[in-house]
Design an enzyme around this catalytic site. Sequence first.
Site, PDB file in Angstrom:
ATOM      1  N   GLY A   2     -28.561   4.473  33.210  1.00 53.41           N
ATOM      2  CA  GLY A   2     -28.358   5.254  34.300  1.00 53.41           C
ATOM      3  C   GLY A   2     -29.497   5.290  35.451  1.00 53.41           C
TER       4      GLY A   2
ATOM      5  N   GLN B  41     -35.854   7.547  41.521  1.00 55.39           N
ATOM      6  CA  GLN B  41     -36.712   6.765  40.755  1.00 55.39           C
ATOM      7  C   GLN B  41     -37.111   5.374  41.459  1.00 55.39           C
ATOM      8  OE1 GLN B  41     -33.679   7.161  37.186  1.00 55.39           O
ATOM      9  NE2 GLN B  41     -35.568   6.634  35.887  1.00 55.39           N
TER      10      GLN B  41
ATOM     11  N   CYS C  68     -36.681   6.707  29.455  1.00 52.98           N
ATOM     12  CA  CYS C  68     -36.465   7.032  30.913  1.00 52.98           C
ATOM     13  C   CYS C  68     -37.353   5.618  31.529  1.00 52.98           C
ATOM     14  CB  CYS C  68     -37.247   8.196  31.318  1.00 52.98           C
ATOM     15  SG  CYS C  68     -36.913   8.656  32.962  1.00 52.98           S
ATOM     16  N   LEU C  69     -36.730   4.897  32.643  1.00 52.66           N
ATOM     17  CA  LEU C  69     -37.240   3.847  33.348  1.00 52.66           C
ATOM     18  C   LEU C  69     -38.564   4.290  33.929  1.00 52.66           C
ATOM     19  CD1 LEU C  69     -34.091   2.276  34.481  1.00 52.66           C
ATOM     20  CD2 LEU C  69     -35.518   1.489  32.542  1.00 52.66           C
TER      21      LEU C  69
ATOM     22  N   HIS D  13     -29.428  13.935  31.809  1.00 45.02           N
ATOM     23  CA  HIS D  13     -30.818  13.532  32.192  1.00 45.02           C
ATOM     24  C   HIS D  13     -30.836  13.075  33.487  1.00 45.02           C
ATOM     25  CE1 HIS D  13     -33.927  10.252  31.117  1.00 45.02           C
ATOM     26  NE2 HIS D  13     -33.828  10.007  32.269  1.00 45.02           N
ATOM     27  N   GLU D  14     -29.618  12.282  34.099  1.00 46.60           N
ATOM     28  CA  GLU D  14     -30.102  12.099  35.720  1.00 46.60           C
ATOM     29  C   GLU D  14     -29.831  13.122  36.664  1.00 46.60           C
ATOM     30  OE1 GLU D  14     -30.846   9.061  35.988  1.00 46.60           O
ATOM     31  OE2 GLU D  14     -29.924   8.201  34.124  1.00 46.60           O
TER      32      GLU D  14
ATOM     33  N   HIS E 288     -33.326  14.698  37.006  1.00 47.75           N
ATOM     34  CA  HIS E 288     -34.181  13.606  37.635  1.00 47.75           C
ATOM     35  C   HIS E 288     -33.768  14.567  39.262  1.00 47.75           C
ATOM     36  CE1 HIS E 288     -36.083  10.618  35.798  1.00 47.75           C
ATOM     37  NE2 HIS E 288     -35.082  10.053  35.388  1.00 47.75           N
TER      38      HIS E 288
HETATM   39  O1  GNR Z   1     -32.060   3.505  30.263  1.00 47.25           O
HETATM   40  C1  GNR Z   1     -32.037   4.996  29.982  1.00 47.25           C
HETATM   41  N1  GNR Z   1     -31.419   5.113  28.677  1.00 47.25           N
HETATM   42  C2  GNR Z   1     -31.253   6.548  28.336  1.00 47.25           C
HETATM   43  C3  GNR Z   1     -31.153   6.582  26.847  1.00 47.25           C
HETATM   44  C4  GNR Z   1     -30.906   7.740  26.384  1.00 47.25           C
HETATM   45  C5  GNR Z   1     -30.933   8.935  27.251  1.00 47.25           C
HETATM   46  C6  GNR Z   1     -30.930   8.613  28.748  1.00 47.25           C
HETATM   47  C7  GNR Z   1     -31.396   7.601  29.127  1.00 47.25           C
HETATM   48  S1  GNR Z   1     -31.414   7.353  30.865  1.00 47.25           S
HETATM   49  C8  GNR Z   1     -32.318   5.917  30.792  1.00 47.25           C
HETATM   50  C9  GNR Z   1     -32.505   5.517  32.365  1.00 47.25           C
HETATM   51  C10 GNR Z   1     -33.277   6.377  33.126  1.00 47.25           C
HETATM   52  O2  GNR Z   1     -34.475   6.432  33.193  1.00 47.25           O
HETATM   53  N2  GNR Z   1     -32.513   7.156  34.146  1.00 47.25           N
HETATM   54  O3  GNR Z   1     -32.942   8.156  34.676  1.00 47.25           O
HETATM   55 NI    NI Z   2     -34.738   8.817  33.649  1.00 47.08          NI
END
Ligand code: GNR
Ligand code: NI
Length: 183
Positions: A46, A51, A94-95, A136-137, A140
């Site tokens: 995601g 980001q 999270c990236l 999660h997104e 953000h």
């Molecule tokens: O790549 C991602 N893997 C992930 C694994 C578990 C829960 C959430 C994520 S999102 C993350 C990519 C990212 O930072 N998205 O904002």
């Molecule tokens: Ni993230």
Amino acid sequence: MALRPIICIPDNRLRLKSQPIERVDDDVRRLMDDMLETMYDAPGIGLAAIQIAVPRRVVVIDTSKEGEDARPISFVNPEIVWSSEEKSVYQEGCLSIPEYYEDVERPARVRARYLDREGRENEIEADGLLATALQHEIDHLNGVLFIDHISRLKRERVWKKFVKAAKHNANEPGHPAHDSREL
Ligand code: GNR
Ligand code: NI
């Protein structure tokens, strides 16, 4: 399409509240395509626009497994309209916080309303990894990171580590930083 640099903590732009998209036009679709390319390259499941330093309410997700056909979904102005009482725990990453992983508890299922690539209203009910990724997104878009859901001790530990790394990078010309800005 273009790859765009992903910003990392402690870059304070990750704390911005992203602004809604008023019209889903070619510029927005171009942004989504760049986000998908950047996400697949990383690789991640995601990505939120902030980001790549764009404070707009745009998210892309693809939770398909390796070897399966890609199933990218683009979300404009996504909103959670229902979440289950039942919780589930996933180890999240999270990236924007590279190489740090921790368990996070969230609602196991959510329903979200969003605009799709054509600007049409849509709803999706998600469970499993997709439900976690969506939450999660959307976090953000509100300046919230998954480390905000873990213990204060762990959060401060990881935050300090990245502050230190950013300072170190800033002092070493020739070593491009993830991002060397300070809070
Ligand atoms: O790549 C991602 N893997 C992930 C694994 C578990 C829960 C959430 C994520 S999102 C993350 C990519 C990212 O930072 N998205 O904002
Ligand atoms: Ni993230």
